[in-house]
Structure formats: structure tokens, C-alpha cells
Design a protein around this motif. Structure first.
Motif, PDB file in Angstrom:
ATOM      1  N   LYS A 221      29.299  36.611  31.035  1.00  0.00           N
ATOM      2  CA  LYS A 221      29.769  36.381  32.416  1.00  0.00           C
ATOM      3  C   LYS A 221      31.279  36.202  32.425  1.00  0.00           C
ATOM      4  CE  LYS A 221      25.708  34.266  34.420  1.00  0.00           C
ATOM      5  NZ  LYS A 221      25.030  32.990  34.476  1.00  0.00           N
ATOM      6  N   GLY A 222      31.778  35.447  31.437  1.00  0.00           N
ATOM      7  CA  GLY A 222      33.231  35.238  31.321  1.00  0.00           C
ATOM      8  C   GLY A 222      33.951  36.550  31.035  1.00  0.00           C
ATOM      9  N   CYS A 223      33.366  37.372  30.145  1.00  0.00           N
ATOM     10  CA  CYS A 223      33.979  38.671  29.807  1.00  0.00           C
ATOM     11  C   CYS A 223      34.092  39.539  31.059  1.00  0.00           C
ATOM     12  CB  CYS A 223      33.142  39.403  28.756  1.00  0.00           C
ATOM     13  SG  CYS A 223      33.113  38.576  27.158  1.00  0.00           S
ATOM     14  N   LYS A 224      33.096  39.481  31.913  1.00  0.00           N
ATOM     15  CA  LYS A 224      33.123  40.306  33.135  1.00  0.00           C
ATOM     16  C   LYS A 224      34.235  39.852  34.083  1.00  0.00           C
ATOM     17  CE  LYS A 224      28.400  41.963  32.899  1.00  0.00           C
ATOM     18  NZ  LYS A 224      27.004  41.811  33.313  1.00  0.00           N
ATOM     19  N   ILE A 225      34.497  38.549  34.103  1.00  0.00           N
ATOM     20  CA  ILE A 225      35.605  38.029  34.921  1.00  0.00           C
ATOM     21  C   ILE A 225      36.933  38.554  34.347  1.00  0.00           C
ATOM     22  CG2 ILE A 225      36.856  35.908  35.595  1.00  0.00           C
ATOM     23  CD1 ILE A 225      34.066  34.464  35.527  1.00  0.00           C
ATOM     24  N   VAL A 226      37.059  38.483  33.011  1.00  0.00           N
ATOM     25  CA  VAL A 226      38.279  38.948  32.336  1.00  0.00           C
ATOM     26  C   VAL A 226      38.485  40.449  32.585  1.00  0.00           C
ATOM     27  CG1 VAL A 226      39.350  39.300  30.056  1.00  0.00           C
ATOM     28  CG2 VAL A 226      38.189  37.139  30.566  1.00  0.00           C
ATOM     29  N   TYR A 227      37.388  41.212  32.526  1.00  0.00           N
ATOM     30  CA  TYR A 227      37.438  42.682  32.692  1.00  0.00           C
ATOM     31  C   TYR A 227      38.057  43.059  34.039  1.00  0.00           C
ATOM     32  CZ  TYR A 227      35.554  47.479  32.315  1.00  0.00           C
ATOM     33  OH  TYR A 227      35.390  48.841  32.223  1.00  0.00           O
ATOM     34  N   GLU A 228      37.664  42.338  35.088  1.00  0.00           N
ATOM     35  CA  GLU A 228      38.221  42.631  36.424  1.00  0.00           C
ATOM     36  C   GLU A 228      39.735  42.395  36.417  1.00  0.00           C
ATOM     37  OE1 GLU A 228      36.561  44.151  38.862  1.00  0.00           O
ATOM     38  OE2 GLU A 228      34.950  44.184  37.383  1.00  0.00           O
ATOM     39  N   LEU A 229      40.166  41.348  35.719  1.00  0.00           N
ATOM     40  CA  LEU A 229      41.604  41.037  35.667  1.00  0.00           C
ATOM     41  C   LEU A 229      42.360  42.033  34.792  1.00  0.00           C
ATOM     42  CD1 LEU A 229      41.196  37.171  35.498  1.00  0.00           C
ATOM     43  CD2 LEU A 229      42.022  38.499  37.436  1.00  0.00           C
ATOM     44  N   GLN A 230      41.705  42.570  33.770  1.00  0.00           N
ATOM     45  CA  GLN A 230      42.327  43.622  32.938  1.00  0.00           C
ATOM     46  C   GLN A 230      42.573  44.864  33.794  1.00  0.00           C
ATOM     47  OE1 GLN A 230      39.099  43.556  29.972  1.00  0.00           O
ATOM     48  NE2 GLN A 230      40.653  43.275  28.394  1.00  0.00           N
ATOM     49  N   LYS A 231      41.559  45.248  34.564  1.00  0.00           N
ATOM     50  CA  LYS A 231      41.695  46.435  35.419  1.00  0.00           C
ATOM     51  C   LYS A 231      42.764  46.197  36.484  1.00  0.00           C
ATOM     52  CE  LYS A 231      37.247  46.824  36.394  1.00  0.00           C
ATOM     53  NZ  LYS A 231      36.018  47.303  36.996  1.00  0.00           N
ATOM     54  N   LYS A 232      42.792  44.971  37.026  1.00  0.00           N
ATOM     55  CA  LYS A 232      43.791  44.627  38.046  1.00  0.00           C
ATOM     56  C   LYS A 232      45.213  44.752  37.476  1.00  0.00           C
ATOM     57  CE  LYS A 232      44.874  40.697  41.106  1.00  0.00           C
ATOM     58  NZ  LYS A 232      45.682  39.725  40.376  1.00  0.00           N
ATOM     59  N   ALA A 233      45.385  44.307  36.219  1.00  0.00           N
ATOM     60  CA  ALA A 233      46.713  44.368  35.589  1.00  0.00           C
ATOM     61  C   ALA A 233      47.190  45.816  35.488  1.00  0.00           C
ATOM     62  CB  ALA A 233      46.652  43.733  34.198  1.00  0.00           C
ATOM     63  N   LEU A 234      46.276  46.717  35.094  1.00  0.00           N
ATOM     64  CA  LEU A 234      46.641  48.135  34.960  1.00  0.00           C
ATOM     65  C   LEU A 234      46.884  48.754  36.339  1.00  0.00           C
ATOM     66  CD1 LEU A 234      44.146  49.033  32.122  1.00  0.00           C
ATOM     67  CD2 LEU A 234      46.643  49.089  31.930  1.00  0.00           C
ATOM     68  N   THR A 235      46.058  48.393  37.301  1.00  0.00           N
ATOM     69  CA  THR A 235      46.221  48.908  38.669  1.00  0.00           C
ATOM     70  C   THR A 235      47.578  48.473  39.224  1.00  0.00           C
ATOM     71  OG1 THR A 235      43.847  48.723  38.975  1.00  0.00           O
ATOM     72  CG2 THR A 235      45.162  48.964  40.969  1.00  0.00           C
ATOM     73  N   GLU A 236      47.931  47.215  38.992  1.00  0.00           N
ATOM     74  CA  GLU A 236      49.219  46.702  39.506  1.00  0.00           C
ATOM     75  C   GLU A 236      50.397  47.444  38.893  1.00  0.00           C
ATOM     76  OE1 GLU A 236      47.819  42.195  40.700  1.00  0.00           O
ATOM     77  OE2 GLU A 236      48.980  42.466  38.855  1.00  0.00           O
ATOM     78  N   LYS A 237      50.281  47.806  37.589  1.00  0.00           N
ATOM     79  CA  LYS A 237      51.401  48.511  36.969  1.00  0.00           C
ATOM     80  C   LYS A 237      51.468  49.968  37.424  1.00  0.00           C
ATOM     81  CE  LYS A 237      53.703  50.081  32.907  1.00  0.00           C
ATOM     82  NZ  LYS A 237      53.781  50.226  31.465  1.00  0.00           N
ATOM     83  N   TYR A 238      50.329  50.627  37.456  1.00  0.00           N
ATOM     84  CA  TYR A 238      50.354  52.085  37.687  1.00  0.00           C
ATOM     85  C   TYR A 238      50.196  52.482  39.140  1.00  0.00           C
ATOM     86  CZ  TYR A 238      50.623  52.560  32.729  1.00  0.00           C
ATOM     87  OH  TYR A 238      51.073  52.484  31.430  1.00  0.00           O
ATOM     88  N   PHE A 239      49.755  51.552  39.980  1.00  0.00           N
ATOM     89  CA  PHE A 239      49.643  51.833  41.415  1.00  0.00           C
ATOM     90  C   PHE A 239      50.292  50.665  42.151  1.00  0.00           C
ATOM     91  CE2 PHE A 239      46.001  53.589  39.158  1.00  0.00           C
ATOM     92  CZ  PHE A 239      46.107  54.932  39.471  1.00  0.00           C
ATOM     93  N   ALA A 240      51.620  50.547  41.959  1.00  0.00           N
ATOM     94  CA  ALA A 240      52.347  49.369  42.440  1.00  0.00           C
ATOM     95  C   ALA A 240      52.174  49.146  43.934  1.00  0.00           C
ATOM     96  CB  ALA A 240      53.820  49.493  42.104  1.00  0.00           C
ATOM     97  N   ASN A 241      51.909  50.220  44.680  1.00  0.00           N
ATOM     98  CA  ASN A 241      51.732  50.049  46.123  1.00  0.00           C
ATOM     99  C   ASN A 241      50.306  49.592  46.483  1.00  0.00           C
ATOM    100  OD1 ASN A 241      50.301  52.282  45.604  1.00  0.00           O
ATOM    101  ND2 ASN A 241      51.551  53.700  46.825  1.00  0.00           N
ATOM    102  N   GLY A 242      49.521  49.279  45.436  1.00  0.00           N
ATOM    103  CA  GLY A 242      48.185  48.741  45.694  1.00  0.00           C
ATOM    104  C   GLY A 242      47.136  49.819  45.869  1.00  0.00           C
ATOM    105  N   ASP A 243      47.556  51.108  45.836  1.00  0.00           N
ATOM    106  CA  ASP A 243      46.603  52.202  45.981  1.00  0.00           C
ATOM    107  C   ASP A 243      46.045  52.561  44.619  1.00  0.00           C
ATOM    108  OD1 ASP A 243      45.169  54.423  46.505  1.00  0.00           O
ATOM    109  OD2 ASP A 243      46.858  55.677  47.127  1.00  0.00           O
ATOM    110  N   SER A 244      44.807  52.195  44.332  1.00  0.00           N
ATOM    111  CA  SER A 244      44.246  52.425  42.989  1.00  0.00           C
ATOM    112  C   SER A 244      43.500  53.746  42.892  1.00  0.00           C
ATOM    113  CB  SER A 244      43.336  51.253  42.621  1.00  0.00           C
ATOM    114  OG  SER A 244      42.280  51.179  43.536  1.00  0.00           O
ATOM    115  N   LYS A 245      43.548  54.577  43.924  1.00  0.00           N
ATOM    116  CA  LYS A 245      42.774  55.836  43.866  1.00  0.00           C
ATOM    117  C   LYS A 245      43.518  56.896  43.069  1.00  0.00           C
ATOM    118  CE  LYS A 245      40.395  54.820  48.088  1.00  0.00           C
ATOM    119  NZ  LYS A 245      41.282  53.930  48.813  1.00  0.00           N
TER     120      LYS A 245
END
Ligand code: CDP
Length: 245
Positions: A221-245
Motif C-alpha cells: 500500500k505504501g509502495c503504491k502511494i510512492v508510485y503516484e508521487l514518482q509519476k507526479k515528479a516526472l510529469t512535473e518535469k516533462y509537462f511543466a504546464n500540468g498537461d500529462s498527455k
């Protein structure tokens, strides 16, 4: 180390832990992708009071050449603790513990990385623990996955990591330093959510079969919480305007 002046209460009568968390509550987690301009990929994680920086280099040539493998790439991991990262100054020379943690992180990452796609080369992962407060191997493994993705290394999935454990006869999520020292069990888990595979599982302590099962479930359960934050970190860097598509 001698007796304590005030006894540490790991779990109070309201089910609150020594740092104010509930039994199933992780510490505050912040992950940032990138940051090191001389690395091919990097990441920074704060996991409670743990602060860890990871730099990834490669795929690159292997020296000496005989260390390379003609069939596949190789992964090298160095986990290093700064002497100032813990209360009692750590000797800067590599300790047995650092060698062990480097090995388990490498083995936890290998199933995630498509090493066969770059034979004869090496991918190097450098982990610098700036501040440690229990659970550095999980935090480092999670940050290393983000740094590898940031470096564009082909991966099956990211490995997300979090520990579960037992303190005051209760299964708890994300064991802190005090719970690690005074608790009954510590179980770091590395997990690939998309394939439902565990790539790291260690256990320090004794659990019944039922507790073991609950501990694994809690850790995942903890790993799944971390996983969402890992994806968020990459989304924030590569889609700085918040558009993750
Ligand atoms: O960090 P992790 O829980 O993955 O590994 P550990 O070997 O169980 O270490 C638990 C904690 O002990 C570390 O996170 C540090 O906070 C602390 N430690 C320390 O104070 N001095 C050391 N030389 C090594 C670890």
C-alpha cells in the motif's frame, strides 16, 4: 547505550505513533525529477527526514572492457552516506552496510531495466544520502527509479519502495528511525505496480505467518502511494504546464 530518561511510547492509547502518525500513515514524501545538469538523469527525494540525491550516468562504455558483457548492459549502484547524514559522524569509507544496501538496490532495480537493449555498456547509479532517518534504502530505491526514467533508460516499470513493520505488537506502515531501533520488525519492500512484482523484500525481526502477510500487504500500500508521487515528479518535469498527455 544506557537507559532513557523518558520511555519512548511507540503507540499511544489512541493508536498514534511516536511521530504523530496513524498506523497506516506514511511520512511526508516529496520527489523531484532532475536537478543535476552533469548527470544523464537525476532525482531528489525527501521521505520524512531522509534527504537523498541520485545521479544516473549512461548507458556508457565500460572500463576496463573485460567487465562488460557482450549480451547485455550492466547496472552498477553505489549507495553512499555522507559523514554528516547521521547524528554520530559516519566514517567516509564504504561500510559493510553501504555495500549491502548498494547490492540490494541494484538487485531490486535490475528486473525493471531492459539491460538487454544496450549490450557492452554500463548504467551507473550514484546515491548520496544527505540526511538519514530510517528507511533510506526504500527512499533511495524510489528516487533511483525516477532518476533512471529521467535518464531515458528503457524500463518495464518504476520500482516504488516503502517499509512496513511491527511496533507495539501492531503492523505499521513506513517505519521511522525510532521504530526501527525500538520496534519488533522492519520489512523494506520494493514493488513494481504495473506487473505486481516484488523486487526487494528484507525482514529484520520476527513475525508470525499472519503478521508477515499483513506486513507485505501494508508495505505494498505504501509502495503504491510512492508510485503516484514518482509519476507526479516526472510529469512535473516533462509537462511543466500540468498537461500529462
Ligand atoms: O536506512 P535503512 O532503514 O534502509 O537501513 P538501516 O540499516 O536499517 O538503518 C536505519 C537507520 O539507522 C538509518 O536510516 C539511519 O538513520 C541510522 N544509521 C545511523 O544513524 N548511523 C549509521 N552509520 C547507519 C545508519
Amino acid at each position: 547505550m544506557g537507559g532513557r530518561d523518558t520511555e519512548l511510547v511507540l503507540l499511544d492509547e489512541n493508536g498514534i505513533r511516536c511521530d504523530g502518525r496513524k498506523v497506516d500513515e506514511p511520512r511526508r514524501i516529496m520527489i523531484k525529477a532532475g536537478g543535476l545538469k552533469n548527470a544523464d538523469g537525476s532525482a531528489y527525494i525527501e521521505f520524512g527526514d531522509n534527504k537523498i540525491l541520485v545521479g544516473v550516468f549512461g548507458p556508457r562504455d565500460v572500463h576496463p572492457k573485460h567487465m562488460s558483457n557482450t549480451d547485455t548492459g550492466i547496472l552498477r549502484v553505489r549507495y553512499h552516506m555522507e559523514p554528516f547524514s547521521v547524528t554520530e559522524r559516519k566514517n567516509p569509507a564504504p561500510s559493510r552496510r553501504e555495500i549491502e544496501i548498494s547490492k540490494v538496490i541494484k538487485e531490486a532495480l535490475e528486473p525493471a531495466i531492459m539491460l538487454d537493449k544496450f549490450p557492452r555498456t554500463a548504467v551507473d547509479v550514484y546515491i548520496e544520502v544527505l540526511q538519514a532517518d530510517g528507511g533510506t534504502r526504500c527512499a533511495a530505491l524510489s528516487a533511483a527509479s525516477v532518476a533512471l526514467a529521467d535518464a531515458g533508460i528503457p524500463m518495464r516499470d518504476m520500482v516504488a519502495a516503502c517499509a512496513a513493520g511491527k511496533a507495539a505488537d501492531t503492523i505499521i506502515l513506513d517505519v521511522n528511525n525510532e521504530e526501527d531501533q525500538a520496534g519488533q520488525a522492519d520489512m523494506p519492500i520494493g514493488y513494481m505496480p504495473s506487473t505486481d512484482k516484488i523486487t526487494l523484500l528484507q525482514l529484520d525481526g520476527v513475525l508470525t505467518p499472519e503478521e508477515f502477510k499483513k506486513c507485505v500487504e501494508t508495505g505494498i500500500k505504501g509502495c503504491k502511494i510512492v508510485y503516484e508521487l514518482q509519476k507526479k515528479a516526472l510529469t512535473e518535469k516533462y509537462f511543466a504546464n500540468g498537461d500529462s498527455k
